[in-house]
Write a protein that holds these residues in place. Structure first.
Motif, PDB file in Angstrom:
ATOM      1  N   ILE A 196      22.614  37.480  10.600  1.00  0.00           N
ATOM      2  CA  ILE A 196      21.367  37.835  11.269  1.00  0.00           C
ATOM      3  C   ILE A 196      21.652  38.974  12.230  1.00  0.00           C
ATOM      4  CG2 ILE A 196      21.698  36.104  13.094  1.00  0.00           C
ATOM      5  CD1 ILE A 196      18.623  35.685  13.049  1.00  0.00           C
ATOM      6  N   ASN A 197      20.753  39.949  12.284  1.00  0.00           N
ATOM      7  CA  ASN A 197      20.970  41.049  13.209  1.00  0.00           C
ATOM      8  C   ASN A 197      19.996  40.960  14.384  1.00  0.00           C
ATOM      9  OD1 ASN A 197      18.532  41.921  12.182  1.00  0.00           O
ATOM     10  ND2 ASN A 197      19.334  43.785  11.237  1.00  0.00           N
ATOM     11  N   SER A 198      20.064  41.932  15.255  1.00  0.00           N
ATOM     12  CA  SER A 198      19.263  41.892  16.479  1.00  0.00           C
ATOM     13  C   SER A 198      17.771  42.012  16.211  1.00  0.00           C
ATOM     14  CB  SER A 198      19.716  42.985  17.436  1.00  0.00           C
ATOM     15  OG  SER A 198      19.634  44.251  16.816  1.00  0.00           O
ATOM     16  N   ASP A 199      17.397  42.498  15.025  1.00  0.00           N
ATOM     17  CA  ASP A 199      15.990  42.589  14.651  1.00  0.00           C
ATOM     18  C   ASP A 199      15.474  41.308  14.017  1.00  0.00           C
ATOM     19  OD1 ASP A 199      16.434  46.018  13.613  1.00  0.00           O
ATOM     20  OD2 ASP A 199      15.766  45.201  15.537  1.00  0.00           O
ATOM     21  N   GLY A 200      16.374  40.338  13.871  1.00  0.00           N
ATOM     22  CA  GLY A 200      15.973  39.077  13.258  1.00  0.00           C
ATOM     23  C   GLY A 200      16.032  39.076  11.750  1.00  0.00           C
ATOM     24  N   GLN A 201      16.543  40.155  11.176  1.00  0.00           N
ATOM     25  CA  GLN A 201      16.686  40.184   9.721  1.00  0.00           C
ATOM     26  C   GLN A 201      17.841  39.282   9.313  1.00  0.00           C
ATOM     27  OE1 GLN A 201      17.208  44.476   9.582  1.00  0.00           O
ATOM     28  NE2 GLN A 201      15.258  44.667   8.507  1.00  0.00           N
ATOM     29  N   THR A 202      17.671  38.603   8.202  1.00  0.00           N
ATOM     30  CA  THR A 202      18.683  37.652   7.744  1.00  0.00           C
ATOM     31  C   THR A 202      19.085  37.937   6.307  1.00  0.00           C
ATOM     32  OG1 THR A 202      17.003  36.077   6.994  1.00  0.00           O
ATOM     33  CG2 THR A 202      17.780  35.859   9.266  1.00  0.00           C
ATOM     34  N   ASP A 203      20.244  37.439   5.944  1.00  0.00           N
ATOM     35  CA  ASP A 203      20.686  37.548   4.560  1.00  0.00           C
ATOM     36  C   ASP A 203      21.661  36.426   4.256  1.00  0.00           C
ATOM     37  OD1 ASP A 203      21.853  40.305   2.437  1.00  0.00           O
ATOM     38  OD2 ASP A 203      20.687  38.503   2.015  1.00  0.00           O
ATOM     39  N   TYR A 204      21.745  36.103   2.968  1.00  0.00           N
ATOM     40  CA  TYR A 204      22.573  35.002   2.515  1.00  0.00           C
ATOM     41  C   TYR A 204      23.190  35.365   1.169  1.00  0.00           C
ATOM     42  CZ  TYR A 204      19.210  32.727   5.647  1.00  0.00           C
ATOM     43  OH  TYR A 204      18.409  32.409   6.705  1.00  0.00           O
ATOM     44  N   PRO A 205      24.329  34.805   0.859  1.00  0.00           N
ATOM     45  CA  PRO A 205      24.857  34.977  -0.496  1.00  0.00           C
ATOM     46  C   PRO A 205      24.086  34.074  -1.451  1.00  0.00           C
ATOM     47  CG  PRO A 205      26.282  33.531   0.749  1.00  0.00           C
ATOM     48  CD  PRO A 205      25.239  34.017   1.705  1.00  0.00           C
ATOM     49  N   ASP A 206      24.172  34.363  -2.725  1.00  0.00           N
ATOM     50  CA  ASP A 206      23.444  33.585  -3.717  1.00  0.00           C
ATOM     51  C   ASP A 206      23.835  32.109  -3.694  1.00  0.00           C
ATOM     52  OD1 ASP A 206      23.371  36.209  -6.252  1.00  0.00           O
ATOM     53  OD2 ASP A 206      22.076  35.817  -4.518  1.00  0.00           O
ATOM     54  N   SER A 207      25.078  31.829  -3.288  1.00  0.00           N
ATOM     55  CA  SER A 207      25.567  30.453  -3.320  1.00  0.00           C
ATOM     56  C   SER A 207      24.798  29.522  -2.389  1.00  0.00           C
ATOM     57  CB  SER A 207      27.054  30.423  -2.967  1.00  0.00           C
ATOM     58  OG  SER A 207      27.277  30.979  -1.680  1.00  0.00           O
ATOM     59  N   VAL A 208      24.148  30.061  -1.365  1.00  0.00           N
ATOM     60  CA  VAL A 208      23.421  29.208  -0.414  1.00  0.00           C
ATOM     61  C   VAL A 208      21.970  29.617  -0.247  1.00  0.00           C
ATOM     62  CG1 VAL A 208      25.572  28.853   0.850  1.00  0.00           C
ATOM     63  CG2 VAL A 208      23.930  30.541   1.676  1.00  0.00           C
ATOM     64  N   LYS A 209      21.579  30.722  -0.865  1.00  0.00           N
ATOM     65  CA  LYS A 209      20.209  31.216  -0.692  1.00  0.00           C
ATOM     66  C   LYS A 209      19.199  30.155  -1.122  1.00  0.00           C
ATOM     67  CE  LYS A 209      19.848  35.540  -1.198  1.00  0.00           C
ATOM     68  NZ  LYS A 209      19.836  36.927  -1.743  1.00  0.00           N
ATOM     69  N   GLY A 210      18.209  29.943  -0.288  1.00  0.00           N
ATOM     70  CA  GLY A 210      17.208  28.922  -0.566  1.00  0.00           C
ATOM     71  C   GLY A 210      17.567  27.558  -0.025  1.00  0.00           C
ATOM     72  N   ARG A 211      18.818  27.368   0.378  1.00  0.00           N
ATOM     73  CA  ARG A 211      19.263  26.080   0.921  1.00  0.00           C
ATOM     74  C   ARG A 211      19.636  26.182   2.396  1.00  0.00           C
ATOM     75  NH1 ARG A 211      23.762  23.740  -0.829  1.00  0.00           N
ATOM     76  NH2 ARG A 211      24.827  25.685  -1.416  1.00  0.00           N
ATOM     77  N   PHE A 212      20.183  27.311   2.804  1.00  0.00           N
ATOM     78  CA  PHE A 212      20.617  27.511   4.184  1.00  0.00           C
ATOM     79  C   PHE A 212      19.656  28.457   4.894  1.00  0.00           C
ATOM     80  CE2 PHE A 212      25.504  26.720   3.723  1.00  0.00           C
ATOM     81  CZ  PHE A 212      25.236  25.529   3.075  1.00  0.00           C
TER      82      PHE A 212
END
Length: 126
Positions: free
Chosen positions: A51-67
């Motif tokens: 997560i960055n200071s703008d609140g943007q988030t990202d996840y790897p495919d292994s956890v996307k939708g779960r975390f």
């Protein structure tokens, strides 16, 4: 200097949920980019959320939708909500921070953050 302290780990069954917390202290500019990564015994560290200071988030495919990563700046606390846990999610989970990042995904592939906590263990049993 940045101090990070994780909590909330534990043992759950497959399909269960856990919410990790990370209380941060120190210069806020030094931790404008934050994230979580994990490391299982004998394996390389794996970024699981950024997560960055703008609140943007990202996840790897292994956890996307779960975390889900979130940041309560008023409480200086970073969270990681983990749902639908699998045995492969078993690892030590670390909270981490950096002064700068090009985006929330920068440290997902190689989570070499300058600052990290001591970790909290998550164990998922089948």
């Amino acid at each position: 200097q940045v101090l990070l302290e994780e909590s909330g780990g534990g043992s759950v069954e497959v399909g269960g949920s856990l919410k990790l917390s990370c209380v941060a202290s120190g210069d806020t500019e030094t931790r404008s980019c934050m994230g979580w990564f994990r490391q299982a015994p004998g394996q390389e560290p794996e970024g699981v959320a950024g997560i960055n200071s703008d609140g943007q988030t990202d996840y790897p495919d292994s956890v996307k939708g779960r975390f889900t990563i979130s940041n309560d700046s008023s409480a200086d606390t970073l969270y990681l909500q983990m749902n639908s846990l699998k045995p492969d999610d078993t690892a030590m989970y670390y909270c981490a921070a950096a002064r700068l990042c090009t985006g929330p995904s920068q440290y997902l592939l190689t989570p070499d953050y300058p600052y990290r906590g001591q970790g909290t263990q998550v164990t998922v049993s089948s």
